[in-house]
Design an enzyme around this catalytic site. Sequence first.
Site, PDB file in Angstrom:
ATOM      1  N   TYR A 194       0.764  -1.184  -0.022  1.00  0.00           N
ATOM      2  CA  TYR A 194       0.045   0.197  -0.035  1.00  0.00           C
ATOM      3  C   TYR A 194       0.887   1.399   0.014  1.00  0.00           C
ATOM      4  O   TYR A 194       0.327   2.273  -0.464  1.00  0.00           O
ATOM      5  CB  TYR A 194      -1.028   0.019   1.079  1.00  0.00           C
ATOM      6  CG  TYR A 194      -2.130  -0.964   0.913  1.00  0.00           C
ATOM      7  CD1 TYR A 194      -3.169  -0.658   0.209  1.00  0.00           C
ATOM      8  CD2 TYR A 194      -2.124  -2.263   1.517  1.00  0.00           C
ATOM      9  CE1 TYR A 194      -4.090  -1.619  -0.208  1.00  0.00           C
ATOM     10  CE2 TYR A 194      -2.986  -3.052   1.363  1.00  0.00           C
ATOM     11  CZ  TYR A 194      -4.226  -2.807   0.305  1.00  0.00           C
ATOM     12  OH  TYR A 194      -5.044  -3.750   0.203  1.00  0.00           O
ATOM     13  N   HIS A 220     -15.018   1.167  -0.463  1.00  0.00           N
ATOM     14  CA  HIS A 220     -13.903   0.238  -0.078  1.00  0.00           C
ATOM     15  C   HIS A 220     -12.761   0.796   0.708  1.00  0.00           C
ATOM     16  O   HIS A 220     -11.569   0.435   0.713  1.00  0.00           O
ATOM     17  CB  HIS A 220     -13.479  -0.609  -1.381  1.00  0.00           C
ATOM     18  CG  HIS A 220     -14.408  -1.325  -1.952  1.00  0.00           C
ATOM     19  ND1 HIS A 220     -14.415  -1.752  -3.352  1.00  0.00           N
ATOM     20  CD2 HIS A 220     -15.482  -2.130  -1.533  1.00  0.00           C
ATOM     21  CE1 HIS A 220     -15.516  -2.503  -3.644  1.00  0.00           C
ATOM     22  NE2 HIS A 220     -16.015  -2.540  -2.430  1.00  0.00           N
TER      23      HIS A 220
END
Length: 235
Positions: free
Chosen positions: A56, A107
Amino acid sequence: MITKKKLVVLSGAGISAESGIKTFRDAGGLWEGHHIEEVASPEGWDKNKALVLDFYNKRRTQLLEVHPNNAHQILAEMETEFDLHIITQNVDDLHERAGSTKVLHLHGELLKVRSTMDPDYILDWKTDLHIGDNDSNGHQLRPHIVWFGEAVPAMEEAITLVQKADIFLIIGTSLQVYPAAGLIGYTQPTTPVYYIDPKPAQIYNVNNPFKAIALSASEGIEVLRQELSTQPEKI
């Protein structure tokens, strides 16, 4: 009294792909070379936090290097014509950067992190996240992302928006990820549904007025904008 029609948009990875953000479903289920379960599931996090954080961190860095494309820009401009709400499956902030003011992230958001113990402890975050970055109570921070197998907290709000839509637009999504893909089932029977995607998925059991536009996000939204320009208001 004349009011703007409520246009509700469900956007997916296809709209961000034109800005250079890769989509995991383009590569046989691999996401930047990783199996989805390794980097986007609670099990993956428990197994290898360092790998998940590195994944990420790289995506966050990439996001800060790309820009909204014409599809994002046109949707933002359409707020002058419609009461426009965007429900996005995307975790980037390209809709917001383009100027859209009503964006619901199903999300999660890549530029935010949250506590592993308190889901309401959420921080804006634009740099790398490391093991040892903790909340105020000493608990590890994690990406503010809804991983596979986790609940979708924003789903109830999304359903309410879709139920009230005068027009429902699906753009840039394969309609393979649930529960987001099921939102179309909450439209009113008379609500027209438009679906923009270069390769539109087959949609079953939809009795609404329906039109598929087999174009890219930026090309398709321009076509749709012209079509809808004659009907932006209702009495």
